[in-house]
Motif scaffolding. Sequence first.
Motif, PDB file in Angstrom:
ATOM      1  N   ASP A  51      -5.403  -4.964 -11.219  1.00  0.00           N
ATOM      2  CA  ASP A  51      -5.156  -3.531 -11.370  1.00  0.00           C
ATOM      3  C   ASP A  51      -6.440  -2.717 -11.376  1.00  0.00           C
ATOM      4  N   ARG A  52      -7.475  -3.249 -10.771  1.00  0.00           N
ATOM      5  CA  ARG A  52      -8.735  -2.520 -10.846  1.00  0.00           C
ATOM      6  C   ARG A  52      -8.684  -1.215 -10.059  1.00  0.00           C
ATOM      7  N   ASP A  53      -7.809  -1.124  -9.070  1.00  0.00           N
ATOM      8  CA  ASP A  53      -7.588   0.133  -8.373  1.00  0.00           C
ATOM      9  C   ASP A  53      -6.097   0.450  -8.459  1.00  0.00           C
ATOM     10  N   PRO A  54      -5.743   1.598  -9.004  1.00  0.00           N
ATOM     11  CA  PRO A  54      -4.314   1.890  -9.212  1.00  0.00           C
ATOM     12  C   PRO A  54      -3.552   2.119  -7.913  1.00  0.00           C
ATOM     13  N   ARG A  55      -4.264   2.296  -6.787  1.00  0.00           N
ATOM     14  CA  ARG A  55      -3.556   2.615  -5.553  1.00  0.00           C
ATOM     15  C   ARG A  55      -2.989   1.376  -4.882  1.00  0.00           C
ATOM     16  N   ALA A  83      -8.742  11.721  -6.305  1.00  0.00           N
ATOM     17  CA  ALA A  83      -8.051  10.792  -7.189  1.00  0.00           C
ATOM     18  C   ALA A  83      -8.100   9.408  -6.579  1.00  0.00           C
ATOM     19  N   PRO A  84      -8.037   8.319  -7.304  1.00  0.00           N
ATOM     20  CA  PRO A  84      -7.957   8.324  -8.756  1.00  0.00           C
ATOM     21  C   PRO A  84      -9.329   8.525  -9.397  1.00  0.00           C
ATOM     22  N   PHE A  85      -9.315   8.779 -10.668  1.00  0.00           N
ATOM     23  CA  PHE A  85     -10.547   8.998 -11.432  1.00  0.00           C
ATOM     24  C   PHE A  85     -11.313  10.217 -10.932  1.00  0.00           C
ATOM     25  N   ALA A  86     -10.597  11.219 -10.420  1.00  0.00           N
ATOM     26  CA  ALA A  86     -11.270  12.428  -9.964  1.00  0.00           C
ATOM     27  C   ALA A  86     -12.060  13.035 -11.119  1.00  0.00           C
ATOM     28  N   GLY A  87     -13.290  13.392 -10.832  1.00  0.00           N
ATOM     29  CA  GLY A  87     -14.133  13.984 -11.853  1.00  0.00           C
ATOM     30  C   GLY A  87     -14.940  12.980 -12.646  1.00  0.00           C
ATOM     31  N   ALA A  88     -14.603  11.704 -12.522  1.00  0.00           N
ATOM     32  CA  ALA A  88     -15.333  10.695 -13.286  1.00  0.00           C
ATOM     33  C   ALA A  88     -16.554  10.227 -12.499  1.00  0.00           C
ATOM     34  N   LEU A 136     -17.065   5.218 -16.856  1.00  0.00           N
ATOM     35  CA  LEU A 136     -17.155   5.022 -15.409  1.00  0.00           C
ATOM     36  C   LEU A 136     -15.780   4.698 -14.831  1.00  0.00           C
ATOM     37  N   ALA A 137     -15.606   5.066 -13.569  1.00  0.00           N
ATOM     38  CA  ALA A 137     -14.326   4.848 -12.915  1.00  0.00           C
ATOM     39  C   ALA A 137     -14.106   3.360 -12.626  1.00  0.00           C
ATOM     40  N   PHE A 138     -12.848   3.015 -12.381  1.00  0.00           N
ATOM     41  CA  PHE A 138     -12.477   1.646 -12.020  1.00  0.00           C
ATOM     42  C   PHE A 138     -13.092   0.666 -13.023  1.00  0.00           C
ATOM     43  N   ASP A 139     -13.573  -0.476 -12.495  1.00  0.00           N
ATOM     44  CA  ASP A 139     -14.259  -1.448 -13.348  1.00  0.00           C
ATOM     45  C   ASP A 139     -15.761  -1.334 -13.163  1.00  0.00           C
ATOM     46  N   VAL A 141       0.854  -1.179   0.000  1.00  0.00           N
ATOM     47  CA  VAL A 141       0.000   0.000   0.000  1.00  0.00           C
ATOM     48  C   VAL A 141       0.891   1.228   0.000  1.00  0.00           C
ATOM     49  N   THR A 142       0.919   1.932  -1.093  1.00  0.00           N
ATOM     50  CA  THR A 142       1.852   3.046  -1.217  1.00  0.00           C
ATOM     51  C   THR A 142       1.152   4.389  -1.310  1.00  0.00           C
ATOM     52  N   ASP A 143      -0.159   4.371  -1.368  1.00  0.00           N
ATOM     53  CA  ASP A 143      -0.871   5.616  -1.598  1.00  0.00           C
ATOM     54  C   ASP A 143      -1.443   6.126  -0.284  1.00  0.00           C
ATOM     55  N   GLU A 144      -0.930   7.246   0.170  1.00  0.00           N
ATOM     56  CA  GLU A 144      -1.355   7.730   1.483  1.00  0.00           C
ATOM     57  C   GLU A 144      -2.796   8.225   1.490  1.00  0.00           C
ATOM     58  N   ARG A 145      -3.340   8.481   0.322  1.00  0.00           N
ATOM     59  CA  ARG A 145      -4.725   8.938   0.303  1.00  0.00           C
ATOM     60  C   ARG A 145      -5.669   7.875   0.834  1.00  0.00           C
ATOM     61  N   LEU A 146      -5.207   6.635   0.805  1.00  0.00           N
ATOM     62  CA  LEU A 146      -6.077   5.567   1.281  1.00  0.00           C
ATOM     63  C   LEU A 146      -6.421   5.753   2.747  1.00  0.00           C
ATOM     64  N   GLN A 147      -5.515   6.352   3.489  1.00  0.00           N
ATOM     65  CA  GLN A 147      -5.784   6.521   4.913  1.00  0.00           C
ATOM     66  C   GLN A 147      -7.064   7.313   5.148  1.00  0.00           C
ATOM     67  N   ASP A 148      -7.285   8.275   4.306  1.00  0.00           N
ATOM     68  CA  ASP A 148      -8.433   9.139   4.516  1.00  0.00           C
ATOM     69  C   ASP A 148      -9.754   8.430   4.261  1.00  0.00           C
TER      70      ASP A 148
END
Lengths: 262, 262
Positions: free
Chosen positions: B110-114, B50-55, B158-161, A11-18
């Motif tokens: 890879d369905r979620d890039p985080r 993010a990810p897919f912000a705005g989608a 649509l975002a993700f899958d 898990v490398t994305d710190e946004r996940l914490q939020d």
Amino acid sequence: MTIVSGIVGCVTDERLQDDGYVAYGVTVDLVILTIRAEQLCVLLVRRGLAPFAGALALPGGFVRLDETLVEAARRELAEETGLLLPEPPPQGSAWPGVHLEQLAAYGAIDRDPRARILTIAFLALAPDLPEPRSGTDAAAAEFVPVAALTGLGGLGGLAFDHAEILADGLERARAKLEYTALATAFCPAEFTVAELRRVYEIVWGAPLDARNFHRKVTGTPGFLEPVGHSTARDGGRPAALYRRGAAEILHPAMRRARAAGP
Amino acid sequence: MTIVSGIVGCVTDERLQDDGYVAYGVTVDLVILTIRAEQLCVLLVRRGLAPFAGALALPGGFVRLDETLVEAARRELAEETGLLLPEPPPQGSAWPGVHLEQLAAYGAIDRDPRARILTIAFLALAPDLPEPRSGTDAAAAEFVPVAALTGLGGLGGLAFDHAEILADGLERARAKLEYTALATAFCPAEFTVAELRRVYEIVWGAPLDARNFHRKVTGTPGFLEPVGHSTARDGGRPAALYRRGAAEILHPAMRRARAAGP
DNA sequence: GCCCCTTATCGTCATTTCGACGAGATCAAC
DNA sequence: GTTGATCTCGTCGAAATGACGATAAGGGGC
């Protein structure tokens, strides 16, 4: 509250914490059904490790980080049964002879006493398989007649929530025989109408009229493809051999006997 | 490879290391369908982060450690729609008016890039709901006609899958109208036969014969329970009002038009 | 070979369901 | 009252179903 040191999660994305990210263990468990000696059987392993050491359980294992859920299920199926399936087709549910589909996810909080572990159950239907070989984490694997389990009043004795998973898998299989050509997954490549009828009778646990069944399956276009002729496997008049056809769904559906008919 | 510091996972059993335990993020995503202005609509949120912000994406969120999958889905449903559902009944799939059931688990690598995040999708069917309120993580939530999405050739954008999840949810809903009494979940507590027929026509996208439909639904015991009478909501002769009956499954099934009939 | 037994396959017939449609019932609007 | 809409009940042939008779085609015992 400790994190196990051998954890491999990445898990490398710190946004996940939020977002309230928490870590779960994820396994796949398999309901592998086959027909042996005129009985519907499910593959069970006797657990060698705690928890539930010594109890019967569905085969399964943790999902690796580099494989999808279906791939994990396919790997477990190969490990437990020795069945090496070819590359998954696009839709992931139509190997020749063996059927594999996702059943459901189970996420009760205390379903595993060690940690919060989620399992994705898969349903596999196969023709009579060779004796299963002992897997890595399973002390012993064997096909157990379903009737021997349900006789004890509700599938008792299975580890974790595997009784519920098995019940769901059985109901899914029974229901799908009604409106799909799935019954052929229990048969070898070539089979007779009577052998197919035995599949229905064994899975549904109720006799079917041989004449009406014959009319139904041979009259449904795409269900069966004739081949040649067969020796009388059962002593009577030889029966024609068929191969499974292209049709996936049945219209209209086959109907099992209603509970209380009007 | 780093472990996020805010992780809340609780793993205290060292035996898990031997089994290949790895940590996953687990979310629930909801396909919430309703009928508004004669159109089948799905609740979508516009992502603010993010990810897919705005989608556009399906509403959903992480599953907490102290809730089951169904509870998480119920919480998300309440957050996004303001619908406060009563305590879940034993079977977990029959609230008055709103239907909620598990759809499937999605675990592409890879369905979620985080990170490796698994989602359990749920399908919810509801009568026309009040305007959704903005959730916590969703910038805006709105009901979008499904036809407006599919018109672009396969639910793109649509975002993700979530396009795949939505497609599966739609197919599940369409299929279940055939053999269950689920269509009443789209209707208010009391409804007319014509309103129920409109549900079928909108979800299936094909017209049905009003006379045959009337005969079918009123002739199936347990499907509908008569109440009193209705004002002519549509200008013609007043229609009788019904309430959903006890029957859950339909026998024989309602049939949608076949693609290529023989 | 011949009888008997077993199973496979075809056919018959009444009943149910379905799809297409006709026709009367009952309201609102004009 | 007439028109126009919709609801609701009926009719008719096609198709599917369930129950069951009848024939076909093998093996085994004698």
